[in-house]
Design a protein around this motif. Sequence first.
Motif, mmCIF file in Angstrom:
data_model
loop_
_atom_site.group_PDB
_atom_site.id
_atom_site.type_symbol
_atom_site.label_atom_id
_atom_site.label_comp_id
_atom_site.label_asym_id
_atom_site.label_seq_id
_atom_site.Cartn_x
_atom_site.Cartn_y
_atom_site.Cartn_z
ATOM 1 N N UNK A 1 0.857 -1.178 0.000
ATOM 2 C CA UNK A 1 0.000 0.000 0.000
ATOM 3 C C UNK A 1 0.896 1.231 0.000
ATOM 4 N N UNK A 2 0.587 2.240 -0.809
ATOM 5 C CA UNK A 2 1.469 3.404 -0.947
ATOM 6 C C UNK A 2 1.853 4.063 0.365
ATOM 7 N N UNK A 3 0.889 4.200 1.297
ATOM 8 C CA UNK A 3 1.185 4.915 2.539
ATOM 9 C C UNK A 3 1.972 4.079 3.540
ATOM 10 N N UNK A 4 2.271 2.822 3.198
ATOM 11 C CA UNK A 4 3.071 1.986 4.093
ATOM 12 C C UNK A 4 4.532 1.912 3.645
ATOM 13 N N UNK A 5 4.874 2.555 2.555
ATOM 14 C CA UNK A 5 6.247 2.532 2.052
ATOM 15 C C UNK A 5 7.110 3.493 2.866
ATOM 16 N N UNK A 6 8.286 3.054 3.220
ATOM 17 C CA UNK A 6 9.199 3.820 4.076
ATOM 18 C C UNK A 6 9.941 4.878 3.256
ATOM 19 N N UNK A 7 9.386 6.069 3.199
ATOM 20 C CA UNK A 7 10.016 7.149 2.431
ATOM 21 C C UNK A 7 11.232 7.720 3.149
ATOM 22 N N UNK A 8 11.272 7.589 4.456
ATOM 23 C CA UNK A 8 12.449 8.063 5.186
ATOM 24 C C UNK A 8 13.697 7.304 4.741
ATOM 25 N N UNK A 9 13.559 5.987 4.594
ATOM 26 C CA UNK A 9 14.685 5.174 4.144
ATOM 27 C C UNK A 9 15.043 5.484 2.698
ATOM 28 N N UNK A 10 14.025 5.667 1.867
ATOM 29 C CA UNK A 10 14.301 5.983 0.463
ATOM 30 C C UNK A 10 14.994 7.333 0.328
ATOM 31 N N UNK A 11 14.608 8.290 1.174
ATOM 32 C CA UNK A 11 15.270 9.602 1.156
ATOM 33 C C UNK A 11 16.741 9.454 1.505
ATOM 34 N N UNK A 12 17.036 8.609 2.503
ATOM 35 C CA UNK A 12 18.434 8.365 2.879
ATOM 36 C C UNK A 12 19.193 7.683 1.745
ATOM 37 N N UNK A 13 18.535 6.721 1.083
ATOM 38 C CA UNK A 13 19.167 6.047 -0.057
ATOM 39 C C UNK A 13 19.436 7.029 -1.192
ATOM 40 N N UNK A 14 18.501 7.935 -1.419
ATOM 41 C CA UNK A 14 18.667 8.924 -2.482
ATOM 42 C C UNK A 14 19.826 9.861 -2.185
ATOM 43 N N UNK A 15 19.928 10.285 -0.933
ATOM 44 C CA UNK A 15 21.048 11.138 -0.549
ATOM 45 C C UNK A 15 22.372 10.402 -0.731
ATOM 46 N N UNK A 16 22.379 9.104 -0.473
ATOM 47 C CA UNK A 16 23.593 8.314 -0.663
ATOM 48 C C UNK A 16 23.924 8.184 -2.154
ATOM 49 N N UNK A 17 22.896 7.970 -2.978
ATOM 50 C CA UNK A 17 23.118 7.926 -4.430
ATOM 51 C C UNK A 17 23.757 9.233 -4.893
ATOM 52 N N UNK A 18 23.253 10.341 -4.375
ATOM 53 C CA UNK A 18 23.838 11.637 -4.725
ATOM 54 C C UNK A 18 25.312 11.681 -4.343
ATOM 55 N N UNK A 19 25.646 11.211 -3.151
ATOM 56 C CA UNK A 19 27.032 11.263 -2.698
ATOM 57 C C UNK A 19 27.928 10.368 -3.545
ATOM 58 N N UNK A 20 27.371 9.300 -4.122
ATOM 59 C CA UNK A 20 28.162 8.385 -4.942
ATOM 60 C C UNK A 20 28.277 8.842 -6.398
ATOM 61 N N UNK A 21 27.236 9.509 -6.916
ATOM 62 C CA UNK A 21 27.205 9.867 -8.338
ATOM 63 C C UNK A 21 27.628 11.313 -8.607
ATOM 64 N N UNK A 22 27.665 12.151 -7.595
ATOM 65 C CA UNK A 22 28.052 13.563 -7.755
ATOM 66 C C UNK A 22 29.537 13.697 -7.526
ATOM 67 N N UNK A 23 30.266 14.098 -8.570
ATOM 68 C CA UNK A 23 31.715 14.154 -8.521
ATOM 69 C C UNK A 23 32.228 15.554 -8.864
ATOM 70 N N UNK A 24 33.353 15.950 -8.285
ATOM 71 C CA UNK A 24 33.944 17.247 -8.646
ATOM 72 C C UNK A 24 34.345 17.274 -10.121
ATOM 73 N N UNK A 25 34.181 18.401 -10.753
ATOM 74 C CA UNK A 25 34.601 18.563 -12.147
ATOM 75 C C UNK A 25 36.122 18.738 -12.182
ATOM 76 N N UNK A 26 36.761 18.012 -13.098
ATOM 77 C CA UNK A 26 38.208 18.151 -13.257
ATOM 78 C C UNK A 26 38.991 17.129 -12.495
#
Length: 222
Positions: free
Chosen positions: A197-222
């Motif tokens: 059910x949509x309202x039972x999905x753990x968005x807090x965990x997904x938000x943390x996973x998304x922030x981690x994806x950002x930290x892994x995929x966002x790289x300094x230029x150069x």
Amino acid sequence: MPGWPGAQPPKKKRTGLVVGITVAVLAVVGGLGYTAFKVMDIGKSVAGSGFPSAEYRLTVEQKLLDGEFTLASDMSRDKGKEIENTYDPSIRNPKAVVAQYTSSKGGALVLSGMWGQLKSPEFARRKMLSGAAEADGATLAVPARKFTPDGYGITVECQVLQQKTNGTTTSFPMCAWGDGNTGAMVAVITPETAVKAPDSIDLTQLAADTAKVRSEARKPIG
């Protein structure tokens, strides 16, 4: 409504659902919802602000989330071009990233983003989510909420959409971030969340996973 509540389909069938919903997710988020920018009065939203320095880029990594997800398809050349060719005066020197990842546990992850110089990151983040929610075949089941995962220094916004696939209604959560140089959506689909059910999905965990994806995929230029 098919899919919940009640008996869940067997594991093999749920894995098939993930494949089907991943295709649907790519159709929904592959374009980032950036076409919505063309019908907005961006001038009022970003008036008086300047472009930030170009310091970071968004990359297609071979692995994400500590190696749980492995790159299956990099669609940045084709789907990415559709995003880059969308005129948006609030983004300078846009370059797009669209990639699909798979997990040995039967899940999938879709990363759809852009890097360059974003004049209004919060506006971009909101428009990515609202654009996805307005896509054909998608229904907004849980409205967007803001999260600030510990240790990442970024605001992430998450929502849950529903999609009908082969007669079965499935759920897929997605989150988005925006900063001065990068903005992206992350959708994680698993055999379990697809039938929740949509309202039972753990968005807090997904938000943390998304922030981690950002930290892994966002790289300094150069």
